[in-house]
Scaffold this motif. Structure first.
Motif, mmCIF file in Angstrom:
data_model
loop_
_atom_site.group_PDB
_atom_site.id
_atom_site.type_symbol
_atom_site.label_atom_id
_atom_site.label_comp_id
_atom_site.label_asym_id
_atom_site.label_seq_id
_atom_site.Cartn_x
_atom_site.Cartn_y
_atom_site.Cartn_z
ATOM 1 N N VAL A 28 -41.747 48.649 68.665
ATOM 2 C CA VAL A 28 -40.558 49.477 68.876
ATOM 3 C C VAL A 28 -40.876 50.485 69.974
ATOM 4 O O VAL A 28 -41.676 51.405 69.778
ATOM 5 N N GLN A 29 -40.264 50.293 71.130
ATOM 6 C CA GLN A 29 -40.541 51.122 72.301
ATOM 7 C C GLN A 29 -39.230 51.530 72.978
ATOM 8 O O GLN A 29 -38.164 50.963 72.722
ATOM 9 N N SER A 30 -39.325 52.502 73.869
ATOM 10 C CA SER A 30 -38.146 52.957 74.602
ATOM 11 C C SER A 30 -37.558 51.818 75.420
ATOM 12 O O SER A 30 -38.276 51.067 76.069
ATOM 13 N N MET A 31 -36.232 51.712 75.383
ATOM 14 C CA MET A 31 -35.553 50.674 76.152
ATOM 15 C C MET A 31 -35.546 50.983 77.645
ATOM 16 O O MET A 31 -35.381 50.090 78.472
ATOM 17 N N LEU A 32 -35.705 52.238 77.997
ATOM 18 C CA LEU A 32 -35.755 52.658 79.403
ATOM 19 C C LEU A 32 -37.022 53.472 79.583
ATOM 20 O O LEU A 32 -37.075 54.644 79.201
ATOM 21 N N PHE A 33 -38.030 52.863 80.142
ATOM 22 C CA PHE A 33 -39.336 53.522 80.167
ATOM 23 C C PHE A 33 -39.319 54.780 81.030
ATOM 24 O O PHE A 33 -38.898 54.769 82.185
ATOM 25 N N ASP A 34 -39.749 55.849 80.426
ATOM 26 C CA ASP A 34 -39.895 57.133 81.102
ATOM 27 C C ASP A 34 -41.156 57.772 80.530
ATOM 28 O O ASP A 34 -41.184 58.150 79.355
ATOM 29 N N ASN B 158 -35.296 48.535 64.737
ATOM 30 C CA ASN B 158 -36.404 47.574 64.696
ATOM 31 C C ASN B 158 -35.898 46.180 65.072
ATOM 32 O O ASN B 158 -36.189 45.190 64.410
ATOM 33 N N GLY B 159 -35.129 46.132 66.145
ATOM 34 C CA GLY B 159 -34.555 44.869 66.597
ATOM 35 C C GLY B 159 -33.925 45.035 67.965
ATOM 36 O O GLY B 159 -34.409 45.806 68.796
ATOM 37 N N GLY B 160 -32.804 44.326 68.181
ATOM 38 C CA GLY B 160 -32.221 44.238 69.508
ATOM 39 C C GLY B 160 -31.343 45.410 69.908
ATOM 40 O O GLY B 160 -30.715 46.066 69.069
ATOM 41 N N VAL B 161 -31.302 45.642 71.213
ATOM 42 C CA VAL B 161 -30.451 46.663 71.821
ATOM 43 C C VAL B 161 -29.722 46.032 73.000
ATOM 44 O O VAL B 161 -30.312 45.248 73.750
ATOM 45 N N ARG B 162 -28.439 46.364 73.169
ATOM 46 C CA ARG B 162 -27.699 45.877 74.331
ATOM 47 C C ARG B 162 -26.983 47.043 75.012
ATOM 48 O O ARG B 162 -27.102 48.186 74.590
ATOM 49 N N ASP B 163 -26.248 46.741 76.067
ATOM 50 C CA ASP B 163 -25.533 47.758 76.851
ATOM 51 C C ASP B 163 -26.507 48.757 77.477
ATOM 52 O O ASP B 163 -26.275 49.973 77.470
ATOM 53 N N VAL B 164 -27.576 48.242 78.026
ATOM 54 C CA VAL B 164 -28.629 49.108 78.558
ATOM 55 C C VAL B 164 -28.104 49.988 79.693
ATOM 56 O O VAL B 164 -28.475 51.163 79.800
ATOM 57 N N GLU B 165 -27.232 49.452 80.527
ATOM 58 C CA GLU B 165 -26.695 50.250 81.632
ATOM 59 C C GLU B 165 -25.908 51.448 81.116
ATOM 60 O O GLU B 165 -26.077 52.566 81.606
ATOM 61 N N GLN B 166 -25.048 51.222 80.119
ATOM 62 C CA GLN B 166 -24.272 52.323 79.561
ATOM 63 C C GLN B 166 -25.166 53.373 78.909
ATOM 64 O O GLN B 166 -24.932 54.580 79.034
ATOM 65 N N ILE B 167 -26.199 52.902 78.207
ATOM 66 C CA ILE B 167 -27.130 53.829 77.564
ATOM 67 C C ILE B 167 -27.849 54.677 78.610
ATOM 68 O O ILE B 167 -28.032 55.890 78.440
ATOM 69 N N ALA B 168 -28.242 54.043 79.704
ATOM 70 C CA ALA B 168 -28.921 54.778 80.777
ATOM 71 C C ALA B 168 -28.001 55.831 81.376
ATOM 72 O O ALA B 168 -28.424 56.965 81.656
ATOM 73 N N ASP B 169 -26.733 55.492 81.558
ATOM 74 C CA ASP B 169 -25.782 56.453 82.114
ATOM 75 C C ASP B 169 -25.578 57.651 81.194
ATOM 76 O O ASP B 169 -25.313 58.767 81.658
ATOM 77 N N LEU B 170 -25.705 57.426 79.890
ATOM 78 C CA LEU B 170 -25.544 58.508 78.918
ATOM 79 C C LEU B 170 -26.767 59.419 78.845
ATOM 80 O O LEU B 170 -26.695 60.517 78.296
ATOM 81 N N ASN B 171 -27.902 58.933 79.355
ATOM 82 C CA ASN B 171 -29.163 59.667 79.229
ATOM 83 C C ASN B 171 -29.456 59.966 77.753
ATOM 84 O O ASN B 171 -29.852 61.072 77.389
ATOM 85 N N PHE B 172 -29.248 58.940 76.925
ATOM 86 C CA PHE B 172 -29.459 59.059 75.486
ATOM 87 C C PHE B 172 -30.658 58.202 75.105
ATOM 88 O O PHE B 172 -30.651 56.985 75.311
ATOM 89 N N PRO B 173 -31.716 58.798 74.537
ATOM 90 C CA PRO B 173 -32.928 58.036 74.226
ATOM 91 C C PRO B 173 -32.695 56.982 73.143
ATOM 92 O O PRO B 173 -32.232 57.302 72.039
ATOM 93 N N VAL B 174 -32.999 55.731 73.464
ATOM 94 C CA VAL B 174 -32.865 54.636 72.510
ATOM 95 C C VAL B 174 -34.143 53.804 72.537
ATOM 96 O O VAL B 174 -34.623 53.414 73.599
#
Length: 237
Positions: free
Chosen positions: A56-62, A133-149
């Motif tokens: 389980v890791q950050s979907m957008l590495f920072d 503990n599984g899948g995540v989608r809509d990565v672009e929208q999440i990145a635009d929100l600057n919300f850690p997932v």
């Protein structure tokens, strides 16, 4: 106040706003640290098994990412039937401020457990982040929100006919760690640790000195001092 199990005693109710401020300060303090230090501190206190599965890791590495929130655990179960998302919608509309939403599937579900609209609603509710503990989608929208997932993998598929939200604000096993509502979840680029609420006071009592000793050790190493002598003095390496 959802996080503290207060009796209706009038004195305790008057304290609630101050306790909320204190909890925010505690969460902010954790965000000045890093998960390995917190994990090591719990190990030294004999509090083991609190590190979430490293998958389980950050979907957008920072590398600078740090997020601490009060655990708001949810449980998803697999199915092959179509189950409408009513409970999921109730869950996102009930997310408390300063929470870290943790979605735990009983077993792997070939579908997204988290997405952009859930992130948008969670952020509007005041949540600090989310992890599944599984899948995540809509990565672009999440990145635009600057919300850690945080999640295990990216997945395009919808959850309907694959899984459904069974319950929320409940105890779950998340990445091998037993999590209860009110525990603290702290995540960064290294992974996620869970701080049990019943041990919070003892962990906080040690963390400040542990951070100071690590800072002194790092400073000494950069100045060319011996690792052995620094370890002898600060017991940090």
């Amino acid at each position: 106040m959802q996080w503290l199990r207060l009796s209706p005693d009038a004195h305790l109710l008057k304290l609630a706003p101050r306790l909320e401020v204190l909890m925010k300060e505690i969460l902010d303090f954790f965000e000045t640290l890093y998960t390995p230090l917190v994990s090591d501190t719990m190990d030294k206190l004999g509090i083991h098994g609190q590190v979430v599965d490293h998958a389980v890791q950050s979907m957008l590495f920072d590398p600078q990412l740090k997020v601490a929130g009060i655990a708001y655990p949810c449980r998803v179960v697999p199915t092959r039937e179509y189950v409408e998302i009513g409970t999921l919608l109730e869950m996102v509309d009930s997310i408390p401020a300063d929470s870290m939403v943790l979605v735990a599937a009983d077993s792997d579900i070939d579908a997204a457990l988290w997405g952009g609209m859930m992130s948008s609603r969670s952020k509007a509710r005041g949540a600090r982040g989310a992890a599944v503990n599984g899948g995540v989608r809509d990565v672009e929208q999440i990145a635009d929100l600057n919300f850690p997932v945080f999640g295990t993998y990216r997945c395009v598929k919808d959850i309907r006919t694959r899984g459904y939200m069974a319950e929320y604000n409940c105890a779950v096993n998340f990445g091998g760690v037993e999590v209860r509502p009110g525990d603290i979840a702290f995540a960064d680029a290294n992974g996620i640790v869970i701080i049990p609420s019943q041990h919070l006071h003892s962990i906080l009592a040690v963390l400040t000195e542990a951070k100071l000793n690590e800072d002194r050790t790092i400073s000494g190493l950069s100045e060319g001092k011996s690792a052995q002598s620094l370890y002898s003095e600060y017991k940090a390496f």
